[in-house]
Design a protein around this motif. Structure first.
Motif, mmCIF file in Angstrom:
data_model
loop_
_atom_site.group_PDB
_atom_site.id
_atom_site.type_symbol
_atom_site.label_atom_id
_atom_site.label_comp_id
_atom_site.label_asym_id
_atom_site.label_seq_id
_atom_site.Cartn_x
_atom_site.Cartn_y
_atom_site.Cartn_z
ATOM 1 N N PRO A 25 0.967 -1.251 -0.289
ATOM 2 C CA PRO A 25 -0.068 -0.141 -0.046
ATOM 3 C C PRO A 25 0.925 1.487 0.160
ATOM 4 O O PRO A 25 1.963 1.122 0.712
ATOM 5 C CB PRO A 25 -0.766 -0.335 1.342
ATOM 6 N N ARG A 28 0.985 6.682 3.107
ATOM 7 C CA ARG A 28 -0.150 8.050 3.156
ATOM 8 C C ARG A 28 0.615 9.410 3.109
ATOM 9 O O ARG A 28 -0.053 10.090 2.394
ATOM 10 C CB ARG A 28 -0.929 7.792 4.400
ATOM 11 N N GLN A 68 -6.289 -5.568 5.794
ATOM 12 C CA GLN A 68 -6.090 -4.334 5.201
ATOM 13 C C GLN A 68 -6.665 -3.129 6.143
ATOM 14 O O GLN A 68 -5.932 -2.201 6.290
ATOM 15 C CB GLN A 68 -6.702 -4.176 3.784
ATOM 16 N N TRP A 200 -0.304 -7.764 0.640
ATOM 17 C CA TRP A 200 -1.420 -7.018 0.513
ATOM 18 C C TRP A 200 -2.701 -7.320 -0.250
ATOM 19 O O TRP A 200 -3.926 -7.336 0.168
ATOM 20 C CB TRP A 200 -1.018 -5.545 0.096
ATOM 21 N N GLU A 205 -9.848 -7.862 3.581
ATOM 22 C CA GLU A 205 -9.884 -6.239 3.609
ATOM 23 C C GLU A 205 -10.583 -5.864 5.086
ATOM 24 O O GLU A 205 -10.197 -4.966 5.675
ATOM 25 C CB GLU A 205 -11.142 -5.984 2.905
#
Length: 330
Positions: A25, A28, A68, A200, A205
């Motif tokens: 991922p 951020r 996730q 991932w 999820e």
């Protein structure tokens, strides 16, 4: 293994590493990390600071999310004390430090403060203000003064991580950013890094439900990125990794194997129960046993570790500079 076999193994590792980063991922705060690194390098690459050495200290342990939208995770525990204490000694030795640390673990200059709760250090005054409680006044004053001075002077950059994905992505960014510094860059890889992870794309999820029965989950081995750090990300940097074992009888054997396999310049071997008292610095040509002095109040083994590293790193830089001079005829 012959040359052809080595080439095949390297190609397979390259595929694993690419797959790991491609499927991870995205960070951020990647823009903030990139900008902070850029400013840190630019601030310290002009004038008299151009010759100063930079060390990336990694500290704390990584987590492996099982979902996730993570509720559960596997944790490589580390208090981060070694990384935090070592950062202080590197700064004292004149290094610029990038402190890549696990959120919630030990911080530089906080060793004299209570671990929990931090609020024990403070109290209300009669004027409804807040002041430091007397038992902690000197420790808090010292911690604030030293930390603020390092950050304000631009000698300390702190970058937090939690997961194995965040850690390796940020480490890659740091390494490629420091590549231009050549041998003046040093990596002190004290973080406890996960050996296995859940890819991932194959991760659940949402929260895994306990009512579904026994949990059957396949963990994949994290690609060994130390070798690519040495060969591609920062090929002329001085690199130090750690080897922790619970069985002292195999410790030096494992450390020597890691030294050769990943082409480290030094592996710091420590046994779990005695790691705060003594370690062995393993290099190609010698093993250096390092102990803290129990008779000296406040003495830490990290102080002696960093003294040896500073000496070894300086020799490494001087030898490479001399080699460049010979090769160029200057």
């Amino acid at each position: 293994m012959d040359v052809h076999g080595q080439q095949k193994a390297q190609e397979a590792l390259d595929v694993e590493i690419k797959s790991f980063f491609d499927s991870a991922p995205p960070l951020r705060n990647i823009e903030n990390v990139s900008e902070d690194l850029k400013k840190f390098i630019e601030m310290n690459s002009s004038g008299t600071r151009s010759a100063r050495k930079v060390v990336c200290v990694t500290s704390g342990g990584t987590t492996v999310p099982l979902e996730q939208r993570c509720v559960r995770y596997i944790d490589n525990f580390s208090s981060g004390h070694r990384g935090a204490a070592s950062t202080e000694y590197f700064l004292k030795a004149g290094y610029l430090v990038i402190f890549l640390y696990r959120k919630g673990t030990c911080q530089p200059y906080c060793s004299l403060l209570p671990d929990y709760p931090f609020l024990e250090c403070f109290e209300f005054t009669h004027e409804s203000g807040i002041q430091v409680r007397q038992p902690y006044s000197e420790a808090v004053k010292w911690a604030i003064s030293e930390h603020h001075a390092a950050v304000a002077d631009g000698t300390l950059l702190k970058l937090p991580f939690t997961t194995i994905f965040e850690y390796l992505q940020i480490l890659h960014m740091v390494a490629t950013s420091l590549r231009s510094l050549g041998p003046n860059a040093l990596f002190y890889l004290a973080a406890a890094v996960s050996d296995f992870y859940v890819p991932w794309e194959s991760m659940a999820e949402h929260k895994i439900q306990s009512g579904s029965g026994p949990l059957d989950m396949r963990l994949v081995q994290v690609p060994k990125m130390l070798s690519v750090l040495r060969s591609e990300w920062a090929p002329t940097a001085y690199c130090i990794s750690f080897k922790l074992e619970t069985d002292v009888k195999i410790l030096l054997e494992k450390a020597n194997a890691a030294l050769k396999k990943y082409k480290m310049h030094m592996v710091i071997a420590n046994e779990l129960l005695t790691r705060k008292e003594e370690v062995t610095l393993v290099t190609d040509n010698e093993n250096i046993h390092v102990r803290r002095d129990p008779k000296q109040v406040g003495d830490e083994v990290e102080k002696h570790i960093i003294e040896h590293i500073v000496e070894k790193h300086s020799t490494y830089v001087d030898n490479l500079d001399q080699k460049v001079s010979r090769d160029t005829g200057s």
